[in-house]
Design an enzyme around this catalytic site. Sequence first.
Site, PDB file in Angstrom:
ATOM      1  N   GLU A 175       4.737 -61.621  10.228  1.00 37.41           N
ATOM      2  CA  GLU A 175       5.975 -62.253  10.675  1.00 37.41           C
ATOM      3  C   GLU A 175       5.908 -62.443  12.188  1.00 37.41           C
ATOM      4  OE1 GLU A 175       9.664 -64.061   9.855  1.00 37.41           O
ATOM      5  OE2 GLU A 175       8.030 -63.402   8.548  1.00 37.41           O
ATOM      6  N   GLU A 178       8.481 -71.086  17.298  1.00 43.70           N
ATOM      7  CA  GLU A 178       7.163 -70.456  17.194  1.00 43.70           C
ATOM      8  C   GLU A 178       6.109 -71.442  16.701  1.00 43.70           C
ATOM      9  OE1 GLU A 178      10.107 -66.900  16.288  1.00 43.70           O
ATOM     10  OE2 GLU A 178       8.863 -67.621  14.624  1.00 43.70           O
ATOM     11  N   ASP A 226      14.116 -62.944   9.258  1.00 44.65           N
ATOM     12  CA  ASP A 226      13.467 -61.850   8.533  1.00 44.65           C
ATOM     13  C   ASP A 226      13.933 -61.809   7.084  1.00 44.65           C
ATOM     14  OD1 ASP A 226      12.119 -60.807  10.900  1.00 44.65           O
ATOM     15  OD2 ASP A 226      14.102 -60.197  11.559  1.00 44.65           O
TER      16      ASP A 226
END
Length: 507
Positions: free
Chosen positions: A304, A335, A489
């Site tokens: 992750e 990201e 998450d």
Amino acid sequence: MWRKAVLVALLALVTGYLYHTDPELPARMLNYISESLPQMEPSCSSEPRPPALEEAIARAWQTLITAPARRWARVAVGVNACVDVVVSGVGLLQALALEPGAGRDHEVLHSKEDLKEAFVHYMGKGAAAERFFSDEEVFQRIARAAAEYPGAQLYVGGNAALIGQKLASNPELVVLLCGPVGPKLHDMLDEQIVVPPESLQETDEPETCISRHHVLALWKRCEQWGSSRAPQANRFILSHDVSNGEMSTLETFVASLEEFQPDLVVLSGLHMMEGMGRDLWEERLKEAVVAISDVRNEVPIHLELASMTDRDYMNRILQEQVMPIVNSIGLNEQELLFLAQSGGGPHGDLTSWDGIPDVGRVSDILLWILERHGRADPESEADLTRIHFHTLAYHILATVDGHWGNQVAAVAAGARVASSQACGLQAVDITKVVLKAPLNFHSSFSEPRESLAVDPTRPVTVWRRGNVSFHLTPVLVCKQPLRTVGLGDAISAEGLVFSELTPRPEL
């Protein structure tokens, strides 16, 4: 006045002619317009519209989300864990006696002014970000101010702990969590989570506890501070965290796997090392690769990712160190673009996304990662075969053919949890969500490309490029999100729960 009359008459003649040549055209035009309306970003004062498309998508998800034939029974998660102090960002800055001003990004925060400028920069974009605060003394003062601010709340924090919490909500899963866990954090964890004794911290003294706090400064959609106005709700994270920054429990985590015998390993926290300086991360990253390589080959590893700013560090992760030895990664639009910028990938010349990320550009970058740094080429020695990409409006699951199953259910489950959790609910409430995803898009930004569309009654669109399959589903975006912290998450965790690793073909 006569000009308006002429225009009306001309419009009537054109409409009559079109109807005469194609009687179904007006209906198709209305349908096209109605489908296009959800793609428009609603203003902060816009009136709600009937949620017909949202209802169709939510109903279809219920049918599409089916359990995999082979489920995970034991999942090991590590290695960043902490206590999050969640507070109003604007309220915190005001409590720190800071005034509104211009925004500017900072790779590392050195002062309260740096914090203010970075917060304003990302609040204006509505984008999530995370930064390391270099001055421990100043950070502790900020953390105390956050903890003492009216309405501040303490939550489980750290990607590993948040993923572990989400996985543990599934009663059929046994979850191992390894990270620096003190008594306060341990009390907040789900009872179903197993923490190795070596990970437990003996004390939670105030100084120790505050140094492992992460401050999460939130803003609401349309919230304004000075001249800055947030287009959507999100959060800015700041921390000065040495234990997590050095990934001090990584070796403990890997050593515990032999006894725990997991079906799946989830790794996070690499982004925390970035703020510790090049001398530390350069050596520690090598040690991390050695430790990760000790995980049994038959056990898949999901990495992750999180916000980073050092291109050399990201490039090392991408090309030389970690990316080739994991099977799956999860990441958001910030990201993904930073990966392309750091590694010379497609669309790396973009400085930032303009609104909702273009699906074709995202698809190009995902394909590049799997072809250049993954196993899209069957002759490659890399293990990476799966990428779970999530942004506010839609999610994409990109997988190399022959390695993963149940992708339709996995991507839909991730989107569904994004809709429900952001609103603080257990299920999707169509009156509280809105569709922002593009209903028509292309498989690539450049030619040759395929024109694709989302069917709300079957809201997972599938296409292939080479031997990589892409599964896209819209997200029903919460209109008034209660908490965006840990949403990525939760998305990755839910996607993993419904994913299925297919047996490797015999060589």
